[in-house]
Design an enzyme around this catalytic site. Structure first.
Site, PDB file in Angstrom:
ATOM      1  N   GLN A 185       0.845  -1.193   0.000  1.00 59.81           N
ATOM      2  CA  GLN A 185       0.000   0.000   0.000  1.00 59.81           C
ATOM      3  C   GLN A 185       0.884   1.249   0.000  1.00 59.81           C
ATOM      4  O   GLN A 185       1.954   1.236   0.603  1.00 59.81           O
ATOM      5  CB  GLN A 185      -0.861  -0.005   1.268  1.00 59.81           C
ATOM      6  CG  GLN A 185      -1.880   1.104   1.346  1.00 59.81           C
ATOM      7  CD  GLN A 185      -2.310   1.391   2.781  1.00 59.81           C
ATOM      8  OE1 GLN A 185      -1.683   2.141   3.508  1.00 59.81           O
ATOM      9  NE2 GLN A 185      -3.391   0.764   3.190  1.00 59.81           N
ATOM     10  N   HIS A 219       1.275   5.731   0.263  1.00 58.51           N
ATOM     11  CA  HIS A 219       0.778   7.077   0.552  1.00 58.51           C
ATOM     12  C   HIS A 219       0.921   7.899  -0.726  1.00 58.51           C
ATOM     13  O   HIS A 219       1.966   7.892  -1.353  1.00 58.51           O
ATOM     14  CB  HIS A 219       1.635   7.773   1.604  1.00 58.51           C
ATOM     15  CG  HIS A 219       1.551   7.192   2.976  1.00 58.51           C
ATOM     16  ND1 HIS A 219       2.557   7.366   3.902  1.00 58.51           N
ATOM     17  CD2 HIS A 219       0.583   6.477   3.587  1.00 58.51           C
ATOM     18  CE1 HIS A 219       2.208   6.776   5.044  1.00 58.51           C
ATOM     19  NE2 HIS A 219       1.027   6.223   4.873  1.00 58.51           N
ATOM     20  N   GLU A 256      -3.496   5.619  -0.278  1.00 58.79           N
ATOM     21  CA  GLU A 256      -4.216   6.494   0.640  1.00 58.79           C
ATOM     22  C   GLU A 256      -3.631   7.893   0.606  1.00 58.79           C
ATOM     23  O   GLU A 256      -2.447   8.083   0.343  1.00 58.79           O
ATOM     24  CB  GLU A 256      -4.213   5.947   2.069  1.00 58.79           C
ATOM     25  CG  GLU A 256      -2.854   5.880   2.717  1.00 58.79           C
ATOM     26  CD  GLU A 256      -2.924   5.587   4.212  1.00 58.79           C
ATOM     27  OE1 GLU A 256      -3.902   5.971   4.862  1.00 58.79           O
ATOM     28  OE2 GLU A 256      -1.969   4.980   4.724  1.00 58.79           O
ATOM     29  N   GLU A 266      -9.429   3.166   6.678  1.00 57.32           N
ATOM     30  CA  GLU A 266      -8.619   2.423   7.661  1.00 57.32           C
ATOM     31  C   GLU A 266      -8.188   3.268   8.849  1.00 57.32           C
ATOM     32  O   GLU A 266      -7.477   2.783   9.713  1.00 57.32           O
ATOM     33  CB  GLU A 266      -7.373   1.804   7.012  1.00 57.32           C
ATOM     34  CG  GLU A 266      -6.301   2.796   6.646  1.00 57.32           C
ATOM     35  CD  GLU A 266      -4.995   2.166   6.185  1.00 57.32           C
ATOM     36  OE1 GLU A 266      -4.801   0.949   6.340  1.00 57.32           O
ATOM     37  OE2 GLU A 266      -4.173   2.916   5.645  1.00 57.32           O
ATOM     38  N   GLN A 292      -5.007  -2.318  10.695  1.00 54.69           N
ATOM     39  CA  GLN A 292      -3.707  -1.731  10.388  1.00 54.69           C
ATOM     40  C   GLN A 292      -2.980  -1.624  11.714  1.00 54.69           C
ATOM     41  O   GLN A 292      -3.386  -0.849  12.572  1.00 54.69           O
ATOM     42  CB  GLN A 292      -3.912  -0.355   9.755  1.00 54.69           C
ATOM     43  CG  GLN A 292      -2.652   0.488   9.693  1.00 54.69           C
ATOM     44  CD  GLN A 292      -2.879   1.888   9.150  1.00 54.69           C
ATOM     45  OE1 GLN A 292      -2.184   2.315   8.257  1.00 54.69           O
ATOM     46  NE2 GLN A 292      -3.855   2.605   9.669  1.00 54.69           N
ATOM     47  N   ASP A 349       5.332   1.904   7.828  1.00 53.63           N
ATOM     48  CA  ASP A 349       5.099   3.226   7.236  1.00 53.63           C
ATOM     49  C   ASP A 349       5.810   4.226   8.157  1.00 53.63           C
ATOM     50  O   ASP A 349       6.915   3.943   8.538  1.00 53.63           O
ATOM     51  CB  ASP A 349       3.599   3.503   7.041  1.00 53.63           C
ATOM     52  CG  ASP A 349       2.768   3.295   8.290  1.00 53.63           C
ATOM     53  OD1 ASP A 349       3.315   2.844   9.300  1.00 53.63           O
ATOM     54  OD2 ASP A 349       1.568   3.579   8.255  1.00 53.63           O
ATOM     55  N   SER A 367       1.903  -0.288   5.491  1.00 51.22           N
ATOM     56  CA  SER A 367       0.583   0.358   5.546  1.00 51.22           C
ATOM     57  C   SER A 367       0.719   1.764   4.994  1.00 51.22           C
ATOM     58  O   SER A 367      -0.014   2.654   5.387  1.00 51.22           O
ATOM     59  CB  SER A 367       0.073   0.456   6.982  1.00 51.22           C
ATOM     60  OG  SER A 367       0.446  -0.610   7.755  1.00 51.22           O
TER      61      SER A 367
END
Lengths: 571, 192
Positions: free
Chosen positions: A154, A156, A183, A234, A309, A348, A375
């Site tokens: 995943q 950012h 995200e 999330e 998460q 992350d 994440s």
């Protein structure tokens, strides 16, 4: 003083040259503190944690980890009533902790068996089990108990200037590089509708089926999800003590209610928790970080959400500073997976100044595979990362790809040729340009499209008229623009393939496939979840193996010398 | 550690119970339970004497007047600052934790809302504290100052987060629920 200046010299005693060199290594910029178990400033081994116990009367748990029902706080009540299997718990609790730890490690014990046993355990018992495991054993367990067979990643996608064109272009690049979820979040929250649209449109350009979310305060986040401008959520934080929950005006039941609101519209969601948050907020109630995190994991399970998460997330500086803290973070991810939840395993949030330390926190999970290795891998340069920086960013793409190739492991990414990236970035910016024009939002100029195609960071874009954009953002919310409106606009403006991808994401909401544990999409919109892509690891030669087309893809790097003609590189 | 010269130390001399002020241009500086005593410096070693000196100088430069109170019943910055604002003649207060986290608050705002928040204590130095003081004085005079520019440091977490937690826990231990807030006079002594 900032976080990248050396510590002030505190001694006038002459130091050796070697000590001087060591003193200037990045690792010595990190913060370290002594343990303080009485206040919960301890990773996972504390005399103040309770001893495991359970007692059932008339089909109801009346004692949990040394407290009787009249002594329960609301976490105990929620966990006892919703997270622990009353029918099997007494038998499960009677199993020796060392036996359970061995079952987690031993590939001959099936995932199903160890997950079933886990349903009957209390927080203190789970802690008792994982405390026995070293970091390699934790990863042996992770390899087996993660719920989805195929690992994913995943990213950012944010902008220091909240520039929606930057977000769209970086989302397209991240999608084509292989991230399954993207995200974003904001500096100026009112910008959210435009940035969320940029993320969604850009994400559907790179490849089909990328899921997007916009992290905001809960009401707006839910609104954007309901409208179909985002696809998952999330940032629903839960905590391991009653006092921290109360501080945030929340309870386990209020969070469970919010979860059901998302589920009612087919929106994928997971909770967020992590070691260190309770001690950071001064209310650890004298319990270790991992004990409290295990309570959070059971709370998530009890609330019926599909995933969590965790991996310390925004409090990573706290476990990172105490002895054994990063092992505890690895253990919390194992427990989330063992409790049969999707696990977005952290990696992350900026964690250390040391490249070696950053990598060693990541690598065990990259090797064992998790549902989402990061994440939030920063799909933008860290200075543009509005989640306050990530453990990895765009500068690390080639290193990541090389580690995947070296170790034949799948970290969810792939190398993409420059011409493809430029094409995708350009197309994302043009698609957003068309959407803005059709919706009468402040125009995106050709100069901005050109900048997006070749940019690295927000510095490389012309400045937007922020006030006009904020007005546009407000009108998007007021006009009630939905995901379906955006699909129509994309179709009308000649981006039929992007519209088709977006529509598929919306259609899946109706089918409910995204509510299955650990659901993601392949590029062809085939859902991959624990139900149809269940992890079947059972020792050497089984489970997810990197081979075939995917392995051929991962063999590619930026520079590989041709075997046929060593004077050239393979393109 | 050697004793350097030119260091300023802070003593908080108790005047009496913290009461509501009447001067319309007044700014209240509301200190947390551990500020000045037992702690003497912020998370990045800015002496508390310097913090107070700069806040006072900033307020004075803008023609404001300051009053300082010390709060004992909570270590919650929003609560400390909002309490200070309610006692302030102008309705404006600067709340500050021992580790340096600072907020400018106004009595008519909700407790978790505020005028200006400086959440990253490691980035606050003498210059920033002076600007905060100056802005607070301007708010007290119903002017609209430009917010103090926020600084951001993505590596602050790995360097300072755990120490911040530790300092927070220590400050929690200084909470005295039975002790009402007092007005104090900051006495700054220079050691030469």
């Amino acid at each position: 003083m900032t976080a990248v200046e050396p510590r002030p010299q505190t001694s006038e005693v002459r130091a050796s040259k070697r000590t001087e060199i060591l003193e200037n290594r990045p690792v010595n910029l990190d913060g370290f503190v002594e343990e303080w178990p009485e206040k919960g400033l301890v990773a996972m081994e504390s005399d103040f944690d309770p001893q495991p116990s359970i007692r059932v009367e008339d089909g109801r748990i009346v004692e949990l980890d040394g407290r009787t029902r009249d002594q329960f706080d609301f976490m105990d009540t929620f966990i006892a009533d919703h997270a622990i299997d009353v029918d099997t718990c007494e038998q499960a609790m009677a199993t020796e902790s060392v036996e359970i730890a061995r079952m987690l490690v031993d590939p001959r014990t099936s995932r199903a068996d160890v997950v079933a046993l886990g349903r009957g355990l209390t927080p203190a018992k789970i802690l008792d089990v994982v405390k026995l495991m070293n970091v390699v054993e934790i990863m042996m367990g992770m390899q087996k108990v993660r719920s989805r067979r195929t690992p994913a990643n995943q990213a950012h996608s944010t902008s220091a200037k909240d520039n929606p064109i930057q977000v769209a272009a970086d989302a397209a690049e991240a999608a084509v590089r292989g991230f399954a979820e993207l995200e974003t979040t904001l500096g100026v929250l009112r910008y959210a509708p435009l940035v969320a649209i940029g993320l969604q449109v850009g994400g559907q350009v790179g490849r089909g089926g990328v899921l997007t979310q916009c992290a905001l305060e809960e009401a707006t986040e839910l609104d954007l999800g309901m409208r179909g401008i985002t696809a998952y959520a999330e940032t629903i934080s839960i905590y391991g003590t009653e006092s921290v929950f109360v501080d945030g005006d929340d309870t386990p039941w209020s969070k469970a209610f919010l979860a059901s609101a998302y589920a009612s519209r087919g929106i994928k969601m997971r909770f967020t928790s992590g070691t260190g948050s309770e001690v950071q907020m001064g209310n650890a109630e004298g319990r270790s970080m991992l004990f409290l995190e295990i309570r959070c994991i059971l709370m998530a399970k009890g609330a019926g959400v599909q995933g969590l998460q965790n991996g310390s997330i925004s409090c990573i500086g706290v476990p990172g500073a105490v002895p054994g803290g990063i092992r505890a973070v690895a253990a919390e991810n194992l427990v989330a997976s063992w409790m049969d939840l999707e696990c977005a395993s952290g990696n992350d949030q900026s964690f250390s100044h040391s490249a070696m330390r950053r990598t060693s926190r990541l690598v065990p999970q990259l090797f064992s595979g998790t549902d989402f290795v990061c994440s939030g891998y920063s799909g933008v340069p860290n200075k543009d990362n509005m989640f306050a920086g990530s453990n990895l960013d765009t500068e690390d793409y080639d290193d990541w790809n090389t580690i995947q190739r070296d170790m034949q492991v799948d970290g969810g990414l792939r190398h993409v040729r420059e011409d493809v990236i430029l094409q995708m970035r350009n197309k994302a910016a043009r698609a957003l340009q068309a959407v803005f024009a059709e919706l009468d939002l402040p125009a995106i100029t050709d100069e901005e499209v050109e900048a997006a195609t070749y940019a690295d960071s927000s510095d490389d874009y012309p400045d937007r008229d922020v006030l006009a954009d904020l007005e546009g953002a407000r009108s998007v919310m007021e006009r009630g623009v939905t995901g379906l409106d955006l699909v129509k606009v994309l179709e009308r403006s000649g981006f039929g393939d992007v519209a088709e991808n977006y529509l598929q994401v919306l259609r899946q909401r109706v089918s409910g496939d995204l509510l299955q544990t650990a659901a993601i999409f392949t590029g062809d919109f085939v859902p991959l979840a624990a139900i149809n892509d269940a992890n079947d690891y059972a020792g050497p030669g089984t489970g997810y193996r990197l081979s075939g087309e995917r392995w051929e893809e991962l063999k590619k790097l930026r520079h590989v010398t041709s075997a046929e003609n060593p004077e050239e590189e393979v393109v | 550690m050697t004793t350097a010269t030119g260091i300023r130390t802070l003593t908080l001399r108790e005047i009496g119970p913290a009461e509501r002020g009447t001067r319309p241009e007044e700014v209240v500086i509301a200190l947390s339970p551990a500020f000045g005593d037992p702690f003497t410096k912020t998370i990045v070693d800015v002496p508390h004497a310097e913090v107070i000196r700069q806040l006072l100088a900033g307020i004075e430069e803008q023609g404001g007047v300051a009053r300082t109170i010390k709060v004992y019943r909570t270590a919650d910055l929003a609560a400390i600052a909002h309490f200070g604002a309610k006692l302030s003649g102008s309705g404006i207060a600067v709340g500050i934790l021992a580790r340096g986290t600072t907020v400018v608050h106004q009595r008519d705002l909700a407790r978790l809302s505020n005028l200006e928040l400086f959440p990253q204590a490691p980035l606050l130095d003498a210059e920033v504290f002076r600007m905060i003081g100056a802005n607070a004085a301007q708010y007290a005079q119903s002017r609209s100052p430009r917010p103090v520019p926020t600084r951001n440091d993505q590596m602050a977490r790995p360097r300072w987060q755990a120490k911040a937690a530790l300092l927070h826990l220590k400050e929690f231990e200084c909470i005295d629920h039975a002790r009402a807030a007092v007005e104090v006079e900051p006495v700054i002594t220079r050691v030469d």
